[in-house]
Design an enzyme around this catalytic site. Structure first.
Site, PDB file in Angstrom:
ATOM      1  N   ASP A  27       0.967  -1.316   0.005  1.00 22.58           N
ATOM      2  CA  ASP A  27       0.097  -0.003   0.065  1.00 22.58           C
ATOM      3  C   ASP A  27       0.822   1.310  -0.053  1.00 22.58           C
ATOM      4  OD1 ASP A  27       0.832  -0.506   2.463  1.00 22.58           O
ATOM      5  OD2 ASP A  27      -0.954   0.301   3.470  1.00 22.58           O
ATOM      6  N   GLU A  50       9.342 -10.723  -1.929  1.00 20.99           N
ATOM      7  CA  GLU A  50      10.334  -9.580  -2.155  1.00 20.99           C
ATOM      8  C   GLU A  50      11.734 -10.258  -2.125  1.00 20.99           C
ATOM      9  OE1 GLU A  50       6.815  -7.856  -0.046  1.00 20.99           O
ATOM     10  OE2 GLU A  50       7.890  -9.572   0.343  1.00 20.99           O
ATOM     11  N   HIS A 113       0.501  -0.160  10.702  1.00 25.93           N
ATOM     12  CA  HIS A 113       0.937  -1.351  10.398  1.00 25.93           C
ATOM     13  C   HIS A 113       2.156  -1.454   9.598  1.00 25.93           C
ATOM     14  CE1 HIS A 113      -0.958   0.810   6.839  1.00 25.93           C
ATOM     15  NE2 HIS A 113      -0.585  -0.452   6.074  1.00 25.93           N
ATOM     16  N   HIS A 114       3.116  -2.561   9.599  1.00 25.20           N
ATOM     17  CA  HIS A 114       4.188  -2.582   8.889  1.00 25.20           C
ATOM     18  C   HIS A 114       5.291  -1.908   9.926  1.00 25.20           C
ATOM     19  CE1 HIS A 114       2.171  -4.605   5.976  1.00 25.20           C
ATOM     20  NE2 HIS A 114       2.300  -3.720   5.008  1.00 25.20           N
ATOM     21  N   GLY A 407      26.880 -16.718  -0.892  1.00 25.38           N
ATOM     22  CA  GLY A 407      26.327 -18.146  -0.815  1.00 25.38           C
ATOM     23  C   GLY A 407      24.869 -18.406  -0.192  1.00 25.38           C
ATOM     24  N   ASP A 434      17.829 -29.549  -5.529  1.00 25.36           N
ATOM     25  CA  ASP A 434      16.528 -29.854  -5.127  1.00 25.36           C
ATOM     26  C   ASP A 434      16.241 -28.794  -3.891  1.00 25.36           C
ATOM     27  OD1 ASP A 434      18.062 -31.601  -3.714  1.00 25.36           O
ATOM     28  OD2 ASP A 434      16.697 -33.228  -4.007  1.00 25.36           O
ATOM     29  N   ASN A 461      19.042 -34.792  -5.868  1.00 28.29           N
ATOM     30  CA  ASN A 461      19.819 -35.655  -5.303  1.00 28.29           C
ATOM     31  C   ASN A 461      19.396 -35.758  -3.982  1.00 28.29           C
ATOM     32  OD1 ASN A 461      20.826 -33.396  -4.531  1.00 28.29           O
ATOM     33  ND2 ASN A 461      22.611 -33.331  -5.188  1.00 28.29           N
ATOM     34  N   GLY A 463      18.566 -33.959  -1.278  1.00 29.92           N
ATOM     35  CA  GLY A 463      18.963 -33.080   0.112  1.00 29.92           C
ATOM     36  C   GLY A 463      20.020 -32.440  -0.364  1.00 29.92           C
ATOM     37  N   GLU A 467      26.149 -29.944   2.090  1.00 33.85           N
ATOM     38  CA  GLU A 467      26.352 -30.002   3.467  1.00 33.85           C
ATOM     39  C   GLU A 467      26.939 -31.323   4.087  1.00 33.85           C
ATOM     40  OE1 GLU A 467      26.214 -27.053   4.650  1.00 33.85           O
ATOM     41  OE2 GLU A 467      24.700 -26.127   3.579  1.00 33.85           O
TER      42      GLU A 467
END
Length: 554
Positions: A27, A50, A113-114, A407, A434, A461, A463, A467
């Site tokens: 708004d 956003e 608001h916001h 990253g 994925d 793959n 997952g 990591e």
């Protein structure tokens, strides 16, 4: 028709080459968005959220030179700040325009608001100041000068700029720009140039030379100069992963991608053993150096940076990157210098046999890179995609976009949208895992709506493999919810007339999918690519081991 503050902002952006504005309505920015829609040189690109809009503006700016993002106050801008922080870290100029409550509301310290409900409307601008070259809250009396100052700082420093635009101020009258915005501050001192030229000659005399190029040559507009340096001298040159494809990797003196101690041995040797190493726009980070595994003797380095150049640690400034590189080239040619001994690879890496065997990561990246065109814009997410493609030789005039310093996973899908819209003559090719895709997959709807028709390779793959390469191979926190990826494009507007959906689990299926993707340019081609969870590129496997050791250090 009254000329407004909102129009002034848009005219400045258009003047600097921006033709797409990304964002989400709210708004407090709606009146400004009316101006965007009415502007004859700008198109509005509404995004799913956003954060995605910020990533899209970043991808656009990496190709176009400047991007624009519009959000609403508080909830909208904070959603986008991860993206603008990434732009700040990676030296990408994006102008973030935030529609804010009216001046009357701010001056009355209303609970709106916001907001945080405390009547302080500058909380979020202060947050933005940490990841912006300049910020400004726009007021009628100083609107033009504040807008110009923020945009100029963003462009010159190659960082985001932040404009807090109260909803009433956007429609207030102002005077149109009297002249183009001056954004070229590249200054070199003639005396410094002369001193540098003599120092370069003394330093390089009788020595063999290698060039190491990185992303800042592109960010600071010095690609032509570093290209001339390596082309005219014939010096062997390597790039870091961040600066991949900035220079032509098909040239015979291209020595490969330098990743510190994780580099191929010929590449490591030609960089680290050089008698003189010219570092052009080099930014050494943990990711691009293989977790600081580089061994460069800086007493042998001419380091050409943004605003100064150093020779064995002695600085020369003010001296622009472009002038420094030109002087180095001229001196090298005058002295008749040779490049570091290096034997370029004359044969192409053999492709895997096309069989019905299960697709491996090694076969995946070999086949995929062999199918790239000379005008592809390749966007990769951090993970197997980044490390799988980083060391593959790219065709001339192709692009490589990744985010190795910030990253942030999920970046690549919206960034592809922005980059493809910045150069619609270059077909976008996206590689995303994925796990990363689950963060920002909604933006495929915008990709379909805007009809940019890229190729998307979704690496399934099971997952977070990057990591797992560092820690927690079987830990449940590296697992993700399994999606039925074949249904995703349809959920976001994909139909038979605008989308092709494929799945490849064998080498043959993947090879056929790549060929079909090259032939199908009037539709989005979405390819789900299935590989094993712990199958990863060799470079990622080494990187993960290095990262694991670093994390264990006390």
């Amino acid at each position: 028709m009254t000329y407004t503050v909102g129009r002034y902002i848009l005219d400045r952006l258009a003047e600097l080459g921006v033709d797409k504005v990304f964002g989400v309505p709210g708004d407090f920015n709606l009146f400004f968005l009316d101006d965007v829609l009415a502007h004859e040189k700008l198109d509005w690109v509404g995004n799913a959220n956003e954060l995605n809009a910020g990533y899209a503006a970043d991808g656009y700016a990496r190709v176009k030179g400047l991007g624009a993002l519009v959000t609403t106050y508080g909830v909208g801008e904070l959603s986008a700040i991860n993206a603008t922080a990434g732009s700040f870290a990676e030296n990408v100029p994006v102008i973030h325009i935030v529609g804010a409550p009216s001046l009357a509301a701010q001056n009355s310290h209303l609970r709106m608001h916001h907001t945080l409900g405390d009547g302080d409307f500058k909380h979020f601008m202060r947050m933005a100041s940490e990841v912006s070259a300049a910020v400004a809250a726009i007021h009628p009396a100083t609107a033009a000068s504040d807008i110009d100052s923020v945009i100029r700082s963003a462009v010159i420093q190659r960082k985001p700029g932040y404009l807090m635009l109260p909803v009433d101020v956007s429609t207030m009258p102002t005077t149109p720009p009297a002249q183009p915005l001056e954004v070229d501050s590249k200054v070199s001192s003639p005396d410094i140039e002369q001193a540098f030229r003599k120092a370069v000659a003394d330093f390089m005399q009788g020595k063999k030379v290698t060039v190491l190029a990185d992303i800042m040559t592109e960010r600071l507009g010095a690609v032509a100069e570093v290209r001339d340096l390596v082309t005219e001298t014939g010096f062997p040159f390597a790039s870091l992963m961040w600066g991949k494809a900035v220079l032509d990797e098909t040239e015979p003196n291209f020595a490969g991608i330098y990743v510190g101690g994780l580099s191929a041995e010929p590449t490591r040797a030609v960089v680290e053993d050089a008698e003189v190493l010219i570092c052009a726009g080099v930014e050494l980070t943990d990711t691009t150096t293989g977790i600081y595994s580089h061994s460069i003797d800086f007493s042998r380095v001419i380091n050409v940076a943004a605003e100064s150049t150093s020779i064995a640690g002695r600085h020369y400034a003010p001296l622009t990157m472009a002038r420094s590189l030109t002087i180095v080239k001229e001196v090298a040619l005058e002295l008749g210098l040779s490049g570091t001994d290096f034997e370029a690879t004359t044969t192409q890496e053999p492709l895997p046999q096309i069989t019905d065997e299960a697709l491996t990561q090694d076969a995946l990246w070999k086949v995929l890179s062999s199918n790239l065109d000379s005008k592809n814009t390749v966007v990769v997410d951090m993970g197997t995609s980044f490390f799988g493609m980083a060391t593959r030789k790219f065709p001339k005039d192709s692009r490589f976009i990744g985010m190795p310093l910030w990253g942030s996973i999920g970046y690549s899908i919206p960034a592809l949208l922005g980059a493809a819209m910045a150069d619609q003559g270059s077909r976008g090719v996206l590689m995303v895992g994925d796990g990363s895709a689950q963060l920002t997959i909604q933006e495929i709807g915008t990709i379909i709506r805007e009809e940019i028709n890229p190729v998307i390779f979704l690496i399934n793959n099971d997952g977070y493999t990057i990591e797992r390469s560092i820690h927690g191979v079987t830990a449940s926190y590296n697992d993700i919810t399994a999606y039925d990826w074949s249904k995703i494009p349809g959920a976001f507007g994909g139909r038979e007339d605008n989308t092709v959906i494929l799945r490849a689990a064998t080498i043959r299926e993947f090879d056929e999918a790549c060929h079909l993707a090259r032939e199908t340019r009037d539709k989005l081609v979405f390819v789900e690519v299935v590989t094993a969870p712990m199958d990863m590129p060799e470079l990622l496997e080494k990187f993960g081991a290095q990262a694991a050791q670093l994390n264990k250090k006390k």
